[in-house]
Write a protein that holds these residues in place. Structure first.
Motif, PDB file in Angstrom:
ATOM      1  N   LYS A   1      70.380  29.319 -20.826  1.00 34.97           N
ATOM      2  CA  LYS A   1      70.385  29.837 -19.461  1.00 34.97           C
ATOM      3  C   LYS A   1      68.963  30.059 -18.940  1.00 34.97           C
ATOM      4  O   LYS A   1      68.767  30.714 -17.931  1.00 34.97           O
ATOM      5  CB  LYS A   1      71.170  31.146 -19.394  1.00 34.97           C
ATOM      6  CG  LYS A   1      72.655  30.973 -19.692  1.00 34.97           C
ATOM      7  CD  LYS A   1      73.413  32.277 -19.523  1.00 34.97           C
ATOM      8  CE  LYS A   1      74.906  32.072 -19.781  1.00 34.97           C
ATOM      9  NZ  LYS A   1      75.671  33.334 -19.620  1.00 34.97           N
ATOM     10  N   ARG A   2      67.999  29.495 -19.627  1.00 35.83           N
ATOM     11  CA  ARG A   2      66.604  29.660 -19.199  1.00 35.83           C
ATOM     12  C   ARG A   2      66.208  28.667 -18.108  1.00 35.83           C
ATOM     13  O   ARG A   2      65.120  28.780 -17.548  1.00 35.83           O
ATOM     14  CB  ARG A   2      65.669  29.496 -20.398  1.00 35.83           C
ATOM     15  CG  ARG A   2      65.793  30.604 -21.444  1.00 35.83           C
ATOM     16  CD  ARG A   2      64.880  30.347 -22.634  1.00 35.83           C
ATOM     17  NE  ARG A   2      64.937  31.438 -23.589  1.00 35.83           N
ATOM     18  CZ  ARG A   2      64.140  32.495 -23.565  1.00 35.83           C
ATOM     19  NH1 ARG A   2      63.211  32.583 -22.621  1.00 35.83           N
ATOM     20  NH2 ARG A   2      64.249  33.454 -24.454  1.00 35.83           N
ATOM     21  N   LEU A   3      67.061  27.695 -17.828  1.00 33.78           N
ATOM     22  CA  LEU A   3      66.746  26.680 -16.828  1.00 33.78           C
ATOM     23  C   LEU A   3      67.231  27.122 -15.451  1.00 33.78           C
ATOM     24  O   LEU A   3      68.378  27.534 -15.292  1.00 33.78           O
ATOM     25  CB  LEU A   3      67.400  25.346 -17.193  1.00 33.78           C
ATOM     26  CG  LEU A   3      67.217  24.215 -16.175  1.00 33.78           C
ATOM     27  CD1 LEU A   3      65.754  23.770 -16.132  1.00 33.78           C
ATOM     28  CD2 LEU A   3      68.128  23.038 -16.498  1.00 33.78           C
ATOM     29  N   PHE A   4      66.344  27.010 -14.450  1.00 28.55           N
ATOM     30  CA  PHE A   4      66.699  27.300 -13.061  1.00 28.55           C
ATOM     31  C   PHE A   4      66.634  26.004 -12.260  1.00 28.55           C
ATOM     32  O   PHE A   4      65.622  25.313 -12.267  1.00 28.55           O
ATOM     33  CB  PHE A   4      65.744  28.326 -12.448  1.00 28.55           C
ATOM     34  CG  PHE A   4      65.988  29.729 -12.917  1.00 28.55           C
ATOM     35  CD1 PHE A   4      66.768  30.596 -12.172  1.00 28.55           C
ATOM     36  CD2 PHE A   4      65.454  30.185 -14.108  1.00 28.55           C
ATOM     37  CE1 PHE A   4      67.002  31.893 -12.601  1.00 28.55           C
ATOM     38  CE2 PHE A   4      65.672  31.474 -14.549  1.00 28.55           C
ATOM     39  CZ  PHE A   4      66.451  32.336 -13.788  1.00 28.55           C
ATOM     40  N   ARG A   5      67.721  25.702 -11.578  1.00 29.68           N
ATOM     41  CA  ARG A   5      67.788  24.561 -10.666  1.00 29.68           C
ATOM     42  C   ARG A   5      68.491  25.052  -9.398  1.00 29.68           C
ATOM     43  O   ARG A   5      69.136  26.095  -9.380  1.00 29.68           O
ATOM     44  CB  ARG A   5      68.565  23.408 -11.303  1.00 29.68           C
ATOM     45  CG  ARG A   5      70.042  23.699 -11.474  1.00 29.68           C
ATOM     46  CD  ARG A   5      70.710  22.910 -12.567  1.00 29.68           C
ATOM     47  NE  ARG A   5      70.481  21.504 -12.457  1.00 29.68           N
ATOM     48  CZ  ARG A   5      70.637  20.657 -13.481  1.00 29.68           C
ATOM     49  NH1 ARG A   5      71.006  21.110 -14.673  1.00 29.68           N
ATOM     50  NH2 ARG A   5      70.412  19.375 -13.323  1.00 29.68           N
ATOM     51  N   ASP A   6      68.354  24.304  -8.317  1.00 30.37           N
ATOM     52  CA  ASP A   6      69.003  24.674  -7.042  1.00 30.37           C
ATOM     53  C   ASP A   6      68.575  26.053  -6.546  1.00 30.37           C
ATOM     54  O   ASP A   6      69.292  26.680  -5.766  1.00 30.37           O
ATOM     55  CB  ASP A   6      70.523  24.651  -7.175  1.00 30.37           C
ATOM     56  CG  ASP A   6      71.073  23.267  -7.470  1.00 30.37           C
ATOM     57  OD1 ASP A   6      70.310  22.299  -7.312  1.00 30.37           O
ATOM     58  OD2 ASP A   6      72.244  23.158  -7.868  1.00 30.37           O
TER      59      ASP A   6
ATOM     60  N   ALA B   1      84.283  28.415 -17.028  1.00 30.49           N
ATOM     61  CA  ALA B   1      83.719  29.738 -17.291  1.00 30.49           C
ATOM     62  C   ALA B   1      83.444  29.969 -18.764  1.00 30.49           C
ATOM     63  O   ALA B   1      82.690  30.872 -19.130  1.00 30.49           O
ATOM     64  CB  ALA B   1      84.655  30.818 -16.753  1.00 30.49           C
ATOM     65  N   SER B   2      84.041  29.144 -19.615  1.00 30.36           N
ATOM     66  CA  SER B   2      83.859  29.319 -21.058  1.00 30.36           C
ATOM     67  C   SER B   2      82.733  28.477 -21.624  1.00 30.36           C
ATOM     68  O   SER B   2      82.469  28.510 -22.827  1.00 30.36           O
ATOM     69  CB  SER B   2      85.162  28.969 -21.794  1.00 30.36           C
ATOM     70  OG  SER B   2      85.432  27.566 -21.702  1.00 30.36           O
ATOM     71  N   LEU B   3      82.045  27.687 -20.777  1.00 32.16           N
ATOM     72  CA  LEU B   3      81.032  26.768 -21.274  1.00 32.16           C
ATOM     73  C   LEU B   3      79.818  27.496 -21.843  1.00 32.16           C
ATOM     74  O   LEU B   3      79.165  27.005 -22.756  1.00 32.16           O
ATOM     75  CB  LEU B   3      80.589  25.823 -20.154  1.00 32.16           C
ATOM     76  CG  LEU B   3      81.614  24.777 -19.711  1.00 32.16           C
ATOM     77  CD1 LEU B   3      81.099  24.021 -18.493  1.00 32.16           C
ATOM     78  CD2 LEU B   3      81.925  23.807 -20.839  1.00 32.16           C
ATOM     79  N   GLY B   4      79.472  28.630 -21.252  1.00 26.75           N
ATOM     80  CA  GLY B   4      78.301  29.362 -21.715  1.00 26.75           C
ATOM     81  C   GLY B   4      77.041  28.521 -21.566  1.00 26.75           C
ATOM     82  O   GLY B   4      76.772  27.939 -20.508  1.00 26.75           O
ATOM     83  N   GLU B   5      76.270  28.419 -22.642  1.00 27.42           N
ATOM     84  CA  GLU B   5      74.997  27.696 -22.584  1.00 27.42           C
ATOM     85  C   GLU B   5      75.183  26.180 -22.551  1.00 27.42           C
ATOM     86  O   GLU B   5      74.220  25.446 -22.352  1.00 27.42           O
ATOM     87  CB  GLU B   5      74.120  28.095 -23.765  1.00 27.42           C
ATOM     88  CG  GLU B   5      73.675  29.554 -23.704  1.00 27.42           C
ATOM     89  CD  GLU B   5      72.700  29.912 -24.811  1.00 27.42           C
ATOM     90  OE1 GLU B   5      72.627  29.159 -25.809  1.00 27.42           O
ATOM     91  OE2 GLU B   5      72.015  30.935 -24.676  1.00 27.42           O
ATOM     92  N   GLU B   6      76.425  25.703 -22.739  1.00 33.85           N
ATOM     93  CA  GLU B   6      76.681  24.262 -22.626  1.00 33.85           C
ATOM     94  C   GLU B   6      76.832  23.829 -21.171  1.00 33.85           C
ATOM     95  O   GLU B   6      76.922  22.640 -20.878  1.00 33.85           O
ATOM     96  CB  GLU B   6      77.942  23.902 -23.414  1.00 33.85           C
ATOM     97  CG  GLU B   6      77.768  24.043 -24.926  1.00 33.85           C
ATOM     98  CD  GLU B   6      79.030  23.687 -25.683  1.00 33.85           C
ATOM     99  OE1 GLU B   6      80.134  23.943 -25.140  1.00 33.85           O
ATOM    100  OE2 GLU B   6      78.915  23.154 -26.797  1.00 33.85           O
ATOM    101  N   TYR B   7      76.851  24.791 -20.270  1.00 26.30           N
ATOM    102  CA  TYR B   7      77.005  24.489 -18.844  1.00 26.30           C
ATOM    103  C   TYR B   7      75.841  23.635 -18.331  1.00 26.30           C
ATOM    104  O   TYR B   7      76.045  22.636 -17.630  1.00 26.30           O
ATOM    105  CB  TYR B   7      77.096  25.790 -18.055  1.00 26.30           C
ATOM    106  CG  TYR B   7      77.279  25.614 -16.562  1.00 26.30           C
ATOM    107  CD1 TYR B   7      78.551  25.576 -16.007  1.00 26.30           C
ATOM    108  CD2 TYR B   7      76.188  25.496 -15.707  1.00 26.30           C
ATOM    109  CE1 TYR B   7      78.741  25.427 -14.633  1.00 26.30           C
ATOM    110  CE2 TYR B   7      76.353  25.340 -14.346  1.00 26.30           C
ATOM    111  CZ  TYR B   7      77.634  25.308 -13.812  1.00 26.30           C
ATOM    112  OH  TYR B   7      77.808  25.147 -12.460  1.00 26.30           O
ATOM    113  N   THR B   8      74.612  24.008 -18.684  1.00 26.09           N
ATOM    114  CA  THR B   8      73.432  23.331 -18.145  1.00 26.09           C
ATOM    115  C   THR B   8      73.383  21.848 -18.507  1.00 26.09           C
ATOM    116  O   THR B   8      73.210  20.998 -17.623  1.00 26.09           O
ATOM    117  CB  THR B   8      72.151  24.047 -18.595  1.00 26.09           C
ATOM    118  OG1 THR B   8      72.115  25.344 -17.995  1.00 26.09           O
ATOM    119  CG2 THR B   8      70.912  23.270 -18.167  1.00 26.09           C
ATOM    120  N   PRO B   9      73.505  21.473 -19.801  1.00 23.16           N
ATOM    121  CA  PRO B   9      73.454  20.036 -20.107  1.00 23.16           C
ATOM    122  C   PRO B   9      74.611  19.257 -19.492  1.00 23.16           C
ATOM    123  O   PRO B   9      74.438  18.098 -19.107  1.00 23.16           O
ATOM    124  CB  PRO B   9      73.494  19.986 -21.640  1.00 23.16           C
ATOM    125  CG  PRO B   9      73.971  21.316 -22.073  1.00 23.16           C
ATOM    126  CD  PRO B   9      73.545  22.284 -21.035  1.00 23.16           C
TER     127      PRO B   9
END
Length: 531
Positions: free
Chosen positions: A72-77, A249-257
């Protein structure tokens, strides 16, 4: 001194500078810009990644693979959260809260520090802004760069800049700019100058300052909506999750990739009929096919096409008030990555079958046009937003706003708008003047019904709206603007005449006269600068 422009986009950012011969050059920044390839200029991805030791921006994020990491360290948009705080996000990283506007400040300041020319030697620095941006976005820009840039900072709206950047050489042509990027859809209808030798590439030789009437490009209508490629990425992510029976909502840190993979697929489908997504969920690698037709169905489910058409219709509604029909549009100029989607171009061709639709400069036209604007191309412009005067609603007893300056008002205003005022309470000895920017979302929520092929605009009132959501007060902070009454006013009797007008710098003024005594209570009092 050299002129630089920054087109700060939701997905990509472009920097340009004026060359010695008056042309435009796209600037590549070490570590921040992607290499120019496949016809693309050196774009700067609008990405920020926060590590325990440093903050990475632009191409550095991609080169080190941080946009693919489950974190969750990546910021986009983050530009979207700046334009519309309702969508802003915040995260705690290493014990500190990071919000979109702070991430954007860090990103923009890093760009400024990396320019090949010291900021002290740049005059002006031009930053572009979306048409749909509200006052707080421009306030954010000022707050971010005031210390570094000061009075050298110029603001040009993205759509108008694009009209100049495409260098259309057709005198007095009506040009529709469709600026469709990662976060916003902005439309601007512009008429070019009267003489061919004063349009196109020759514009860069004009000097600063307002030119003669024949040197002027005229803006007739604008419309904007918070809609862009970032929405498509998230819709595709939801579609992928539905296929895999996974709760987003369950993706957690897999959301970004996964979101990055969906963005890559969207870009691929702009030029191909089919692509494949390779993703990793729960430690398992999977490959899913995705076709252009399937993506179109996703867009239809989310009303993407309807939103695009209704935004164009709102712009044409304003244009018709000026006597301009859609058949008068000679050119449709496309900017922003989302404008490259075939469905977008198909819809625009359907609406403007006789227009020349051009999309050969989707990433550079805005930055190059901003340079031209700063170099001296004069623009007769008008106010994008509507503004209202606050009063006490007689039935509800709550504050409400009546529109006094409608969207589309040209400035400087040749004639003041006069309003007659009274008091709301017995023995009231002063009237406070508060002007609000009327909520642009209320304009965006207009619904369109077609009668005999013509769009009819229907307002959809939201009875849950409060004063806070209906308008943004521009001058509610101290000191208040008060018109003192001596003797106090009487309820139900007209007492004050207030004249409002806007000068060439978009500054709103008011003069208030006591109708009982003829005394001028406030003369040329500045209320706020309008955006």
């Amino acid at each position: 001194m050299p002129i630089y422009s920054i087109d700060f986009g939701t997905t990509n950012t472009v920097i340009a500078r004026q060359t010695e011969d008056g042309g435009a050059e796209i600037v590549a920044l070490p570590e921040l810009s992607l290499p120019a390839a496949s016809g693309l200029p050196p774009l700067i991805p609008s990405l920020v990644y926060i590590t325990p030791d440093r903050l990475l921006s632009g191409a550095m994020v991609r080169s080190e693979g941080y946009d693919q990491q489950p974190t969750k360290r990546l910021f986009r948009d983050f530009k979207r959260g700046i334009v519309n705080p309702k969508t802003a996000q915040s995260r705690f990283i290493d014990g500190r809260e990071w919000r979109d506007h702070e991430v954007g400040q860090a990103f923009l300041r890093r760009l400024i520090a990396s320019l090949p020319t010291p900021i002290a030697l740049i005059d002006p620095l031009v930053l572009t802004a979306p048409v749909a941006a509200l006052e707080f976005y421009l306030a954010w820009v000022s707050q971010t760069l005031e210390r570094e840039v000061g009075e050298k900072l110029h603001i040009v709206d993205e759509s108008t800049a694009a009209a100049l950047g495409y260098a259309v050489q057709m005198p007095e042509a009506f040009v529709l700019v469709v600026d469709f990027g990662g976060g916003t859809l902005d439309l601007s209808l512009v008429q070019l100058p009267a003489h061919r030798e004063q349009t196109g590439g020759v514009l860069s030789r004009l000097r600063r300052g307002r030119g003669a009437e024949t040197h002027t490009a005229r803006v007739y209508a604008k419309a904007g909506r918070t809609l862009g490629g970032g929405d498509i990425d998230r819709w595709l992510l939801a579609e992928v999750c539905a296929r895999l029976n996974v709760d987003p909502a369950s993706l957690g840190e897999e959301y970004t990739p996964l979101l990055t993979a969906c963005e890559t697929a969207k870009i691929a489908l702009a030029t191909s009929e089919e692509t494949r997504l390779t993703i990793t969920l729960g430690g398992e690698s999977r490959t899913l096919p995705l076709t252009r037709l399937e993506m179109r169905k996703v867009l239809e489910q989310h009303g993407f096409m309807d939103d695009l058409r209704s935004t164009v219709d709102r712009l044409l509604h304003v244009a018709r008030r000026e006597g301009i029909q859609k058949e008068d549009v000679a050119y449709v100029l496309l900017t922003g990555g989302t404008s490259l989607l075939p469905i977008v171009q198909s819809i625009l061709r359907g609406i403007f079958p006789k227009a020349d639709i051009r999309g050969d400069k989707p990433f550079t036209a805005v930055a190059e046009g901003a340079l031209l604007a700063a170099s001296g191309v004069a623009l007769e412009d008008y106010l994008v937003n509507s503004y209202g005067l606050r009063h006490l609603h007689p039935e509800t007893g709550t504050h409400a706003y009546d529109e006094i300056i409608p969207q589309g008002t040209r400035y400087p205003m040749p004639k003041a708008v006069e309003v007659i005022l009274g008091v709301a309470h017995p023995e009231q000895d002063a009237v406070e003047i508060i002007v609000g920017l009327l909520n642009s979302e209320s304009v965006g929520n207009l619904r369109v019904r077609y009668e005999d092929g013509q769009p009819v605009f229907l307002a959809q009132p939201d009875l849950t709206n409060s004063d806070q959501t209906a308008a943004i007060a521009l001058n509610s902070a101290a000191p208040p603007i008060l018109a003192a009454l001596n003797p106090p006013g009487m309820v139900g009797k007209d007492r004050l005449r207030a004249a409002f007008w806007v000068d060439e710098g978009r500054r709103l003024f008011v003069t208030v006269t006591d109708m009982t005594s003829g005394t001028v209570l406030l003369r040329d009092r500045e209320i706020a600068t309008l955006r």
